[in-house]
Enzyme design. Sequence first.
Site, PDB file in Angstrom:
ATOM      1  N   GLY A 161      32.932  49.650  35.869  1.00  0.00           N
ATOM      2  CA  GLY A 161      33.692  50.033  37.649  1.00  0.00           C
ATOM      3  C   GLY A 161      31.928  49.774  38.036  1.00  0.00           C
ATOM      4  CG  HIS A 163      35.583  53.648  39.370  1.00  0.00           C
ATOM      5  ND1 HIS A 163      34.029  53.712  39.213  1.00  0.00           N
ATOM      6  CD2 HIS A 163      35.204  53.877  38.166  1.00  0.00           C
ATOM      7  CE1 HIS A 163      33.388  53.760  38.932  1.00  0.00           C
ATOM      8  NE2 HIS A 163      34.188  54.267  37.559  1.00  0.00           N
ATOM      9  CG  ASP A 164      34.472  52.256  43.552  1.00  0.00           C
ATOM     10  OD1 ASP A 164      34.098  52.808  44.382  1.00  0.00           O
ATOM     11  OD2 ASP A 164      34.012  53.523  43.078  1.00  0.00           O
TER      12      ASP A 164
END
Length: 270
Positions: free
Chosen positions: A141, A123-124
């Site tokens: 992440g 994520h991200d």
Amino acid sequence: MTEPVVHPTAIVAEGATLGRGVRIGPYSMVGKNVVLGDNVELVSHAVIDGNTTIGAGSRIFPFASIGHEPQDLKYHGENSRLEIGERCTIREAVTINPGTEGGGMLTKVGNDCLIMANAHVAHDAIIGNNVVMANYVGIAGHVHVGDNVIFGGTCVIHQFTRIGSHAFIGAQSMVDGDVIPYGMAVGNRAVLTGLNLVGLKRRKFDREAIHRLRAAYRQIFASEGTLRERVEDAAALFKDDALVQDVVQFIADGGDRPILLPKNGHESDR
């Protein structure tokens, strides 16, 4: 061929957007908020879900899981996104997750990337263009990766780390610090082992520019003074050199992780 071709065993949810020439192979699944650009191909058994956009000409191979909710306990169903660029190749069993509220709500992969089997992009993460990830690479992440970076097999990148453009990460490395542009990092825990000279030469960088970059590298990672002082000196001495200024700016910008250093703090480049 312009109309999408969907295999009878595939499931495409109502609301999904399919571009011209899209091919969806056997047993693949496409969620209702997915956008597949022109000429995207899901070879077979691929699952694409969430608010996910796949750029034109990309190919996704069997058992890839793209766009499902992040592996983050702080995620609570926020309407985050995943964007994958054009002409990317995503091989078998790759997993790529969308963003979270704590990281900008977006995971992004640039154009012309090759992500080999069993790799993971969390994520991200923000991945640049022309990035190559060999098998079993793990991108945690909030990692930021520049353009033209190559990751060797089974290496792992710590969350919030920055990898500068044109860097090379050796196989089986565990990287827990920022890697300068044009740098090379190897080891567990990884250390900076020099400049990615092979990559620079293959990409036909000017020979004199490479020589200046090597000189700046030696100055920045010398033993005298502080890192800040040495960076400032290099910035002044090579003020008109674009490659050196890339390195200087990267270090000056800083991040959540420390800059990765040579083993003894001042190794010469290889």
